[in-house]
Design an enzyme around this catalytic site. Structure first.
Site, mmCIF file in Angstrom:
data_model
loop_
_atom_site.group_PDB
_atom_site.id
_atom_site.type_symbol
_atom_site.label_atom_id
_atom_site.label_comp_id
_atom_site.label_asym_id
_atom_site.label_seq_id
_atom_site.Cartn_x
_atom_site.Cartn_y
_atom_site.Cartn_z
ATOM 1 N N TYR A 1 -6.754 6.276 3.585
ATOM 2 C CA TYR A 1 -6.876 5.151 2.668
ATOM 3 C C TYR A 1 -6.089 3.943 3.172
ATOM 4 O O TYR A 1 -6.618 2.840 3.317
ATOM 5 C CB TYR A 1 -6.408 5.511 1.244
ATOM 6 C CG TYR A 1 -6.168 4.247 0.458
ATOM 7 C CD1 TYR A 1 -7.256 3.510 0.003
ATOM 8 C CD2 TYR A 1 -4.895 3.731 0.284
ATOM 9 C CE1 TYR A 1 -7.066 2.289 -0.634
ATOM 10 C CE2 TYR A 1 -4.692 2.525 -0.353
ATOM 11 C CZ TYR A 1 -5.778 1.816 -0.812
ATOM 12 O OH TYR A 1 -5.599 0.613 -1.424
ATOM 13 N N ASP B 1 -10.462 4.712 -2.401
ATOM 14 C CA ASP B 1 -9.306 5.258 -3.095
ATOM 15 C C ASP B 1 -9.796 6.026 -4.324
ATOM 16 O O ASP B 1 -10.993 6.214 -4.515
ATOM 17 C CB ASP B 1 -8.335 4.139 -3.484
ATOM 18 C CG ASP B 1 -8.818 3.390 -4.708
ATOM 19 O OD1 ASP B 1 -10.037 3.296 -4.895
ATOM 20 O OD2 ASP B 1 -7.982 2.913 -5.493
ATOM 21 N N GLU C 1 0.823 -1.205 0.000
ATOM 22 C CA GLU C 1 0.000 0.000 0.000
ATOM 23 C C GLU C 1 0.864 1.264 0.000
ATOM 24 O O GLU C 1 0.531 2.243 -0.661
ATOM 25 C CB GLU C 1 -0.954 0.006 1.199
ATOM 26 C CG GLU C 1 -2.008 -1.094 1.154
ATOM 27 C CD GLU C 1 -2.943 -1.003 -0.047
ATOM 28 O OE1 GLU C 1 -2.918 0.013 -0.759
ATOM 29 O OE2 GLU C 1 -3.708 -1.959 -0.283
#
Length: 291
Positions: free
Chosen positions: A121, A139, A38
């Site tokens: 996020y 997102d 991520e």
DNA sequence: CAGCCGTGGGA
DNA sequence: TTCCCAAGGCT
């Protein structure tokens, strides 16, 4: 706003059939791997992340492993993924996970949010995708799908966490597995079908429900997102040149060598000072090195 | 909150 | 060629 009730189930079914085989979707992929992925995926395309992620996890399979090396090693391994501050932040997060959470990537969204470089996020993506918890994950892909399918707009309004999370929450089934599939499916749909430039509506599982399509694809009239400044000749460009030099060098890079990278002295000095201020470069006796 | 922060590939 | 923008976050 009323939500067509078929949308979550359609998206989840479509996702089950069309999901890309990405490394972080492998069964047993560790939470640490999800966190690393991520970080890397923040503003960097999937295709460029995949090889770097594999190298990274082979070298640092746990937060403790990364925490035990100097931050500069992380910056060097970050290579050309861009925005190298993320490497610094990921290293800081690894230290925090080691010190505050016994080396276990936290499950709790607030604990995740407290980690350096983890925002709204990433925190929810880790909780939802690594641990299967039921949190709305939003997102840029999800925002675009919601804007089009539900709101009838070509583009989303500027991100608003409160509004975006509430919109996604309305789509989430109660069942954990279904919620996971809807979170991931909305992102995947935006990534490979409902794309920013030329959406492939013929391949979209909710085309017949899409408010934007039903309205005749009106052009976006709201606030546009700020146009990205030109990279060529920008401070970011100069910073990038200096960072590439620091990554390649294994001895201090002298001020004289840095002078050869960019002719404009004030801009060069500004870029270098910024890198030092950010902690991406430090001065050591004869020149500059990674931290 | 608007501006800033890298890099590269596709249209 | 030029433009757009990509699983954001920080100040």
């Amino acid at each position: 706003m009323s939500v067509p009730v078929e949308i979550p189930a359609r998206v989840a079914d479509w996702f089950a059939e069309n999901r890309r085989d990405l490394p972080w979707r492998d069964p047993g992929f560790p939470a640490w791997g999800t966190l690393v992925s991520e970080f890397m995926l923040q503003q960097t395309p999937v295709a460029r992340v995949i090889p770097r992620l594999a190298e990274w996890l082979e070298r640092w399979p746990t937060p403790q492993a990364l925490a035990s090396v100097p931050a500069g090693e992380a910056v060097r391994a970050w290579a050309n993924l861009g925005y190298p501050r993320r490497a610094l932040w990921l290293h800081a997060a690894a230290v925090q996970i080691t010190e505050r959470h016994g080396g276990v990537v936290p499950h709790n969204v607030d604990d995740l949010l407290a980690l350096t470089g983890v925002g709204d996020y990433t925190a929810r993506a880790v909780a939802a995708f690594a641990y299967g918890l039921r949190h709305p994950v939003v997102d840029t892909n999800t925002r675009r799908v919601i804007a089009r399918a539900l709101d009838g707009n070509a583009e989303p309004a500027p991100p608003s966490n409160t509004r975006d999370l509430a919109a996604m929450e309305r789509l989430l089934p109660d069942n954990l597995d279904d919620a996971h599939a809807v979170n991931a499916g909305m992102m995947e749909l935006g990534a490979i079908v409902c794309t920013a430039r030329s959406p492939r509506c013929d391949a979209c599982p909710i085309a017949d429900l899409c408010a934007w399509r039903q309205a005749g694809y009106p052009e976006y009239e709201g606030k546009r997102k700020a146009v990205q400044k030109k990279y060529e000749g920008s401070d970011r460009h100069v910073r990038g040149l200096i960072m590439a030099e620091l990554r390649a060098a294994h001895v201090p890079v002298t001020a004289l060598e840095i002078e050869t990278l960019w002719a404009d002295a004030p801009q060069r000095d500004r870029a270098l000072a910024g890198l030092v201020s950010d902690g991406l470069a430090v001065y050591a006796e004869t020149g500059y090195v990674l931290p």
